[in-house]
Design a protein around this motif. Structure first.
Motif, PDB file in Angstrom:
ATOM      1  N   PRO A 122       0.725  -1.201  -0.256  1.00  0.00           N
ATOM      2  CA  PRO A 122      -0.039   0.119  -0.092  1.00  0.00           C
ATOM      3  C   PRO A 122       0.834   1.261  -0.069  1.00  0.00           C
ATOM      4  CG  PRO A 122      -0.223  -1.180   2.191  1.00  0.00           C
ATOM      5  CD  PRO A 122       0.363  -2.136   1.223  1.00  0.00           C
ATOM      6  N   LEU A 123       2.010   1.302   0.714  1.00  0.00           N
ATOM      7  CA  LEU A 123       2.627   2.581   0.842  1.00  0.00           C
ATOM      8  C   LEU A 123       3.535   2.806  -0.478  1.00  0.00           C
ATOM      9  CD1 LEU A 123       4.140   2.281   4.176  1.00  0.00           C
ATOM     10  CD2 LEU A 123       2.223   3.588   3.368  1.00  0.00           C
ATOM     11  N   ASP A 124       3.448   1.799  -1.595  1.00  0.00           N
ATOM     12  CA  ASP A 124       3.948   2.195  -2.920  1.00  0.00           C
ATOM     13  C   ASP A 124       3.084   3.061  -3.848  1.00  0.00           C
ATOM     14  OD1 ASP A 124       6.238   0.853  -2.096  1.00  0.00           O
ATOM     15  OD2 ASP A 124       5.517  -1.185  -2.913  1.00  0.00           O
ATOM     16  N   PHE A 125       1.853   3.252  -3.195  1.00  0.00           N
ATOM     17  CA  PHE A 125       0.737   4.000  -4.109  1.00  0.00           C
ATOM     18  C   PHE A 125       0.676   5.409  -3.422  1.00  0.00           C
ATOM     19  CE2 PHE A 125       0.115  -0.249  -5.133  1.00  0.00           C
ATOM     20  CZ  PHE A 125      -0.323  -0.453  -6.329  1.00  0.00           C
ATOM     21  N   GLY A 126       0.404   6.430  -4.346  1.00  0.00           N
ATOM     22  CA  GLY A 126       0.295   7.638  -3.796  1.00  0.00           C
ATOM     23  C   GLY A 126      -1.106   8.224  -3.424  1.00  0.00           C
ATOM     24  N   LYS A 127      -2.109   7.400  -3.686  1.00  0.00           N
ATOM     25  CA  LYS A 127      -3.250   7.837  -2.951  1.00  0.00           C
ATOM     26  C   LYS A 127      -4.243   6.625  -2.680  1.00  0.00           C
ATOM     27  CE  LYS A 127      -5.814   8.690  -7.314  1.00  0.00           C
ATOM     28  NZ  LYS A 127      -6.607   9.797  -8.085  1.00  0.00           N
ATOM     29  N   ARG A 128      -5.531   6.827  -2.042  1.00  0.00           N
ATOM     30  CA  ARG A 128      -6.557   5.852  -1.828  1.00  0.00           C
ATOM     31  C   ARG A 128      -6.986   5.542  -3.358  1.00  0.00           C
ATOM     32  NH1 ARG A 128     -11.273   8.124   1.051  1.00  0.00           N
ATOM     33  NH2 ARG A 128      -9.971   8.199   2.912  1.00  0.00           N
ATOM     34  N   THR A 129      -7.070   4.173  -3.331  1.00  0.00           N
ATOM     35  CA  THR A 129      -7.629   3.577  -4.693  1.00  0.00           C
ATOM     36  C   THR A 129      -8.744   2.274  -4.240  1.00  0.00           C
ATOM     37  OG1 THR A 129      -5.585   4.121  -5.900  1.00  0.00           O
ATOM     38  CG2 THR A 129      -7.018   2.518  -6.716  1.00  0.00           C
ATOM     39  N   VAL A 130      -9.733   2.517  -5.063  1.00  0.00           N
ATOM     40  CA  VAL A 130     -10.569   1.382  -4.627  1.00  0.00           C
ATOM     41  C   VAL A 130     -11.289   1.017  -6.243  1.00  0.00           C
ATOM     42  CG1 VAL A 130     -12.908   0.746  -3.878  1.00  0.00           C
ATOM     43  CG2 VAL A 130     -11.645   2.555  -2.486  1.00  0.00           C
ATOM     44  N   ASP A 158     -12.184 -31.970 -25.817  1.00  0.00           N
ATOM     45  CA  ASP A 158     -12.702 -30.689 -26.526  1.00  0.00           C
ATOM     46  C   ASP A 158     -13.131 -29.993 -25.368  1.00  0.00           C
ATOM     47  OD1 ASP A 158     -12.388 -31.062 -29.638  1.00  0.00           O
ATOM     48  OD2 ASP A 158     -13.090 -33.112 -29.059  1.00  0.00           O
ATOM     49  N   TYR A 159     -12.604 -28.641 -25.291  1.00  0.00           N
ATOM     50  CA  TYR A 159     -12.947 -27.797 -24.313  1.00  0.00           C
ATOM     51  C   TYR A 159     -13.755 -26.626 -24.721  1.00  0.00           C
ATOM     52  CZ  TYR A 159      -8.733 -29.564 -21.949  1.00  0.00           C
ATOM     53  OH  TYR A 159      -7.724 -30.354 -21.366  1.00  0.00           O
ATOM     54  N   GLY A 160     -13.992 -26.252 -25.983  1.00  0.00           N
ATOM     55  CA  GLY A 160     -14.653 -25.117 -26.613  1.00  0.00           C
ATOM     56  C   GLY A 160     -14.105 -23.931 -26.334  1.00  0.00           C
ATOM     57  N   ARG A 161     -14.462 -22.658 -26.726  1.00  0.00           N
ATOM     58  CA  ARG A 161     -14.239 -21.470 -26.439  1.00  0.00           C
ATOM     59  C   ARG A 161     -14.727 -20.772 -25.282  1.00  0.00           C
ATOM     60  NH1 ARG A 161     -16.190 -19.670 -32.455  1.00  0.00           N
ATOM     61  NH2 ARG A 161     -14.454 -21.030 -33.473  1.00  0.00           N
ATOM     62  N   THR A 162     -14.191 -20.062 -24.567  1.00  0.00           N
ATOM     63  CA  THR A 162     -14.730 -19.412 -23.282  1.00  0.00           C
ATOM     64  C   THR A 162     -14.644 -17.842 -23.578  1.00  0.00           C
ATOM     65  OG1 THR A 162     -13.672 -21.258 -21.665  1.00  0.00           O
ATOM     66  CG2 THR A 162     -14.216 -18.834 -20.936  1.00  0.00           C
ATOM     67  N   TYR A 163     -15.947 -17.207 -23.238  1.00  0.00           N
ATOM     68  CA  TYR A 163     -16.218 -15.822 -23.251  1.00  0.00           C
ATOM     69  C   TYR A 163     -16.380 -15.489 -22.225  1.00  0.00           C
ATOM     70  CZ  TYR A 163     -16.985 -17.033 -28.289  1.00  0.00           C
ATOM     71  OH  TYR A 163     -16.823 -17.286 -29.722  1.00  0.00           O
ATOM     72  N   HIS A 164     -15.608 -14.093 -21.704  1.00  0.00           N
ATOM     73  CA  HIS A 164     -16.009 -13.384 -20.561  1.00  0.00           C
ATOM     74  C   HIS A 164     -16.364 -11.784 -20.859  1.00  0.00           C
ATOM     75  CE1 HIS A 164     -13.460 -16.392 -18.497  1.00  0.00           C
ATOM     76  NE2 HIS A 164     -12.659 -16.179 -19.513  1.00  0.00           N
ATOM     77  N   PHE A 165     -17.300 -11.327 -20.424  1.00  0.00           N
ATOM     78  CA  PHE A 165     -18.013 -10.204 -20.573  1.00  0.00           C
ATOM     79  C   PHE A 165     -17.900  -9.306 -18.892  1.00  0.00           C
ATOM     80  CE2 PHE A 165     -20.054 -13.184 -23.316  1.00  0.00           C
ATOM     81  CZ  PHE A 165     -19.773 -12.435 -24.407  1.00  0.00           C
ATOM     82  N   GLY A 166     -17.641  -8.182 -18.890  1.00  0.00           N
ATOM     83  CA  GLY A 166     -17.666  -7.465 -17.604  1.00  0.00           C
ATOM     84  C   GLY A 166     -17.433  -6.159 -17.749  1.00  0.00           C
ATOM     85  N   ALA A 167     -17.737  -5.596 -16.279  1.00  0.00           N
ATOM     86  CA  ALA A 167     -17.389  -4.022 -16.058  1.00  0.00           C
ATOM     87  C   ALA A 167     -16.670  -4.047 -14.945  1.00  0.00           C
ATOM     88  CB  ALA A 167     -18.711  -3.380 -16.041  1.00  0.00           C
ATOM     89  N   SER A 168     -15.745  -2.781 -14.756  1.00  0.00           N
ATOM     90  CA  SER A 168     -15.201  -2.599 -13.552  1.00  0.00           C
ATOM     91  C   SER A 168     -15.134  -1.295 -13.353  1.00  0.00           C
ATOM     92  CB  SER A 168     -13.474  -2.892 -13.580  1.00  0.00           C
ATOM     93  OG  SER A 168     -12.929  -2.229 -14.691  1.00  0.00           O
ATOM     94  N   TYR A 169     -14.975  -0.479 -12.195  1.00  0.00           N
ATOM     95  CA  TYR A 169     -14.654   0.942 -11.855  1.00  0.00           C
ATOM     96  C   TYR A 169     -13.932   1.008 -10.688  1.00  0.00           C
ATOM     97  CZ  TYR A 169     -16.760   5.339  -9.919  1.00  0.00           C
ATOM     98  OH  TYR A 169     -16.776   6.442  -9.649  1.00  0.00           O
ATOM     99  N   LYS A 170     -13.297   1.796 -11.025  1.00  0.00           N
ATOM    100  CA  LYS A 170     -12.160   2.452  -9.992  1.00  0.00           C
ATOM    101  C   LYS A 170     -12.123   4.017  -9.843  1.00  0.00           C
ATOM    102  CE  LYS A 170      -8.198   3.366 -11.627  1.00  0.00           C
ATOM    103  NZ  LYS A 170      -6.569   3.403 -12.155  1.00  0.00           N
ATOM    104  N   PHE A 171     -12.154   4.327  -8.389  1.00  0.00           N
ATOM    105  CA  PHE A 171     -12.119   5.511  -7.888  1.00  0.00           C
ATOM    106  C   PHE A 171     -11.252   5.912  -6.801  1.00  0.00           C
ATOM    107  CE2 PHE A 171     -15.125   3.247  -5.604  1.00  0.00           C
ATOM    108  CZ  PHE A 171     -15.187   3.295  -4.419  1.00  0.00           C
TER     109      PHE A 171
END
Length: 968
Positions: free
Chosen positions: A212-220, A955-968
């Motif tokens: 944590p002390l390698d970062f300059g500010k609060r991050t979520v 045979d595994y087939g394909r894998t798809y990922h869909f998503g969203a992220s938010y950082k503040f």
């Protein structure tokens, strides 16, 4: 330095520390460097000081992740900064680690908080030069990592510089236990230095969480991901789905003297249906009606079709608390936790074709209505035949807990450090195997077509009965696999195995570093590490019997579900056997020589003393920096287990087959000198040189004591045989030479070429040898004709080694260096070519079949290549990646949780990803992303002798990922 060398020689004269060529080479090289530096000491200004090293995890401080949104300013003129994010941020941070290290390393770094370049740690590091990943046979996910052609067990794996407990037979934990979202970076040491504890012969992989002390500010940061698995498989099986949640929080308090970092991730996945086929190969003879003599004609030997669906659940968390009241003291507590449950539901069908399936209730098969061409029965019908419907469930619950507490104090020219580690891992397996089919005495027929003498994966089979009809097919002891003429009727309508593994690691490390002016030596480090490890494997096994039934008892298959048996083209009854104990089945505990041979415990006490000097000077007009040092390691190991004489066994119950607990062990020393030099060739060019002696300890199950003695038939001759571990095993030992040229373009890109050579002084072989069992057998033991007690004992042994050599090429460049019109585009590409003279005797690996008398080095792919193209600008990110490896001998776990070797065909895996981060407004910091794995739907293929005729396909087939992220 001569005084130190003489003093060390005097102190260790009675400890049998021979002067190795590597040690001599390091000494001579350092003396030459010292002479050159002293000669120029008064005339030449010293080179720029190297990046300082954090003694907690050997991380160059300048290579730590940049402070988030940190700004640079002076009291006179404001300085504007450019904020680098996303793919390029991860690349530049990784290049910084590689460039500033005094060893030869590879690295990846998170592109953002909680965001490694790929879905898993294994996927990400498999894109580095000289690194390859093996997909899990069940999950299809990258799991085992090989570095420079050596099996995964040759790697040392650390978490924040500390050794960890594991749930498998290997020393290092599986990479599946480490969610990628909780990692800040990963560093792979290809050349060791004396301060790295827990080294591997191939490489040392250090997983690092954020500080944590390698970062300059609060991050979520928060994210959510939805997945589709097993998409567009060749057999049209159902798809799976999954979801994943992640939360990361980093903050600083009390004027940045206290830092807190926490991360949590949870994912749940239900995999898509997987079609699997297993062949028993080709038989050269078959029986026909009216004849007791087999006819010489080629027919399929047997087969197994399965539809499998796996499930995964995992909770992962880490926390880091740092306290730094001033520049001279820092205290850090790191906590990591991972707990998960895996499951695999199998619905399938298996049967023998030629001969029989070795079942007590099965008659000899006879071929009728055959079409024979050139000695091959291309089609025909088998009578007196029986098939088995399999509904199995293999699952496990595991957890890993690791706590580390590090304290660093600086006073004067000294920097001292004390580090405590506790790590514990447990795993409880659950393996239900159930059989359904016709009752004893009832037979069926099997017809097949399309056989050409070799194409076992393409033959079409058609049974005579409907195995999806619950009025025809019952839960029962179909084959009588546990019965025999000797032991009588021993009903087995299924099997339950519950292996349990517990591993605990405790360690203390003390370290002191002092700045000095001893010619080229600018700092000396003295340290001591003590590690205590206790690991055991126990469990319970037993036959499942139908409640209230006699040996021929049966029960209706619960439910009404049916499912395809892999790609067989026909359906079978399907049900989930969990919870059937006490309702459908009762358990008859089972103990025999093979089961007791899997119960073991190992204790290790390892003391490591080390000294290292940091180097900085000039030689032949070239500035250099690096380190030279030595580790002295004392090992005290004890292995426990059971000695079983089958002659004392009456049946397979705990009382009928007693085992005698035995223990043995050894104590020994290893001395490991190492030298790393990095020459500055000007214009951001480096020439690196590494020379070291390295070791890798045996897998823990290889150190078990005990053996199982039985009378076997080998090539028509009766002989006593046994297998077991070896508590007296010494490590794999090797001398390593590395040479690397690197051209950097700031921290934006680089090109490199490397050569490596490892001379294996010793290698652990699993091989059979002549052995006198007179002291381990009882008077009741049945001896071979003639009464000889000399037999064959298969166990791991130390043997002579060979060599591994190869080269690596890598290019990591943004295209903006070529023209501003391509700003945002870039490429990462690397290729490695590795050869080995090591060949192992095949007879020591009973599960590896084929005609050759020797097998190659496990884990070695001759050629490994990686390519990643990306575009990133104005919030948009697009990347396409492919990794390719040639054929290799891989490691898989069988249905009894044993590690087995199998030939795996080379493969190319293509992955795609795209995302967009909103740059302004109230949604700034929000990202939307989509990813596709195994886009080319590459199957997993195992083979015996001919890669073009695989014996097992997944045979595994394909894998798809869909998503969203938010950082503040």
């Amino acid at each position: 330095m001569n005084k130190f060398a003489n003093k060390r020689a005097a102190n260790t004269a009675g400890l049998a520390f021979p002067l190795s060529p590597v040690a001599a080479g390091c000494t001579v090289f350092l003396m030459a460097l010292a002479g050159s530096a002293f000669a120029q000491e008064q005339q030449t200004a010293p080179a720029a000081p190297p990046a300082t090293t954090d003694t907690t995890n050997n991380t160059p401080n300048s290579a730590l992740p940049p402070a988030e949104d940190a700004t640079v300013s002076t009291t006179t003129t404001p300085v504007s900064t450019v904020r680098v994010t996303g793919i390029r941020r991860g690349i530049e941070a990784a290049i910084s680690i590689k460039k500033n290290s005094t060893s030869i390393v590879e690295a990846i770094s998170a592109e953002d908080i909680g965001k490694l370049p790929d879905q898993s740690v294994a996927d990400s590091i498999a894109r580095l030069p000289g690194v390859s990943a093996q997909r899990g046979r069940t999950s299809g996910k990258a799991s085992d990592i090989s570095v420079r052609g050596l099996a995964p067990s040759f790697n040392g794996t650390l978490l924040n510089g500390r050794e960890m407990a594991s749930t498998g037979n290997a020393r290092s934990p599986e990479f599946d236990l480490f969610p990628a979202e909780l990692m800040g970076s990963v560093v792979i040491y290809k050349t060791p230095d004396a301060s790295v504890i827990g080294q591997g012969l191939a490489a040392t992989i250090d997983l690092r969480t954020v500080q944590p002390l390698d970062f300059g500010k609060r991050t979520v940061a928060v994210s959510y991901k939805k997945s589709q698995l097993g998409v567009k498989q060749r057999d049209g099986l159902p798809e799976g789905d999954g979801k994943r949640y992640t939360l990361s929080y980093i903050d600083q308090f009390a004027n940045r003297t206290i830092g807190v970092a926490m991360g949590f991730t949870r994912y749940e996945e239900m995999g898509g249906g997987q079609s699997k086929f297993n062949s028993w190969g080709v038989a050269d003879t078959v029986r026909v009606p009216g004849s007791d003599v087999p006819v010489a004609v080629k027919v399929p030997n047997g087969f197994g079709y399965d539809t499998e669906q796996n499930s995964h659940e995992r909770d992962g968390a880490f926390a880091s608390l740092q306290y730094r009241p001033n520049k001279n003291f820092k205290s850090t507590v790191d906590i990591f936790y991972s707990a998960g449950e895996t499951g695999l539901k199998k619905t399938g069908f298996e049967a023998g074709v030629a001969g029989n399936g070795n079942g007590f209730y099965e008659r000899v098969h006879e071929l009728t209505n055959a079409t024979i061409s050139n000695g091959v029965a291309t089609s025909g019908t088998l009578i007196n035949w029986k098939g088995v419907v399999r509904n199995h469930y293999e699952g496990a619950k595991d957890d890993l807990k690791t706590v580390g507490w590090n304290n660093e104090l600086r006073f004067g020219d000294w920097t001292t450090m004390a580090d405590l580690t506790w790590s514990k891992a447990t795993k409880l397996g659950s393996r239900y195997e159930t059989t359904a089919g016709t009752l004893p005495g009832q037979q069926d027929t099997l017809s097949y077509t399309g056989f050409n003498g070799a194409n076992v994966t393409e033959v079409k089979y058609t049974p005579g009965l409907n195995y999806a009809d619950r009025n025809v097919i019952s839960l029962t002891d179909t084959m009588g696999w546990s019965s025999s003429l000797a032991n009588g009727i021993s009903p087995q309508a299924g099997y339950l195995g519950q292996p349990y593994v517990e591993d605990e690691v405790k360690a203390i490390r003390l370290n002191a570093k002092k700045n000095v002016e001893w010619g080229p030596v600018i700092a000396t480090t003295y340290g001591f590490n003590f590690t205590a490890r206790d690991k055991e494997r126990t469990g319970q096994d037993g036959r499942l019997m139908i409640i209230g039934g006699d040996p021929n008892g049966s029960a209706q298959v619960p439910g009404s579900a049916v499912a395809p048996a892999g790609a067989s083209g026909f359906n079978v009854v399907s049900w989930d056997p969990r919870g059937a104990l006490g309702t459908v089945y009762e358990l008859a505990p089972k103990v025999d020589a093979d089961i007791l041979n899997k119960w073991w415990d190992v204790k290790e006490r390892i003391s490591t003393a080390y000294v290292m000097g940091d180097l900085d000077g000039e030689m032949f007009g070239l500035s250099y920096r690096g380190n030279v040092g030595v580790q002295a390691i004392h090992t005290d190991q004890t292995g426990g287990g059971y000695q079983v004489d089958s002659g004392n066994c009456v049946g397979n119950t705990p009382s009928g087959c007693p085992g005698v607990r035995v223990t043995d062990g050894d104590k020994y020393w290893d001395v490991l000198p190492s030298l790393n030099l990095s020459f500055d060739l000007k214009n951001d060019q480096l020439l690196r040189f590494g020379l070291a002696k390295v070791v890798s300890r045996a897998n823990l199950d290889d150190l078990r004591a005990g053996q199982n003695v039985t009378l076997s038939n080998q090539q028509g001759v009766s002989v006593l045989t046994s297998s077991g571990g070896n508590p007296l095993l010494k490590p794999f030992r090797a001398k390593a030479f590395d040479l690397s040229y690197e051209k950097y373009f700031g921290n934006k890109g680089y090109v490199s070429a490397a050569l490596f050579y490892k001379k294996l002084d010793t290698y652990i072989l699993r091989t059979a040898r002549d052995y006198d069992f007179a002291s381990t057998i009882s008077p009741e033991t049945t001896l071979p004709e003639g009464g000889s007690t000399i037999g064959r004992f298969t166990q791991p042994q130390n043997g002579s080694g060979g060599n591994i050599k190869g080269y690596e090429l890598a290019v990591n460049l943004p295209f903006s260096m070529l023209t501003p019109y391509l700003d945002g585009f870039g490429v990462l590409v690397n290729h490695s070519d590795t050869k080995s003279s090591v060949e192992l005797p095949r007879d020591g690996f009973a599960n590896v079949t084929g005609s050759a008398i020797s097998i190659p080095l496990p884990g070695l792919s001759r050629k490994v290549s990686n390519l990643r193209l990306y575009y990133e600008k104005n919030g948009f990110q697009v990347a396409a990646a492919a990794r390719k490896r040639s054929n290799f001998l891989g490691q898989v776990s069988d249905y009894q949780d044993n590690t087995q070797l199998t030939f795996i065909k080379g493969e190319t895996i293509v992955d795609l990803q795209a995302s967009y981060e909103i740059q302004s407004g109230w949604l700034k910091g929000t990202s939307l992303f989509v990813q596709a794995q195994n886009m080319n739907n590459e199957p997993f293929l195992e083979y015996t002798d001919d890669e073009n005729n695989p014996t097992n396909r997944v045979d595994y087939g394909r894998t798809y990922h869909f998503g969203a992220s938010y950082k503040f």
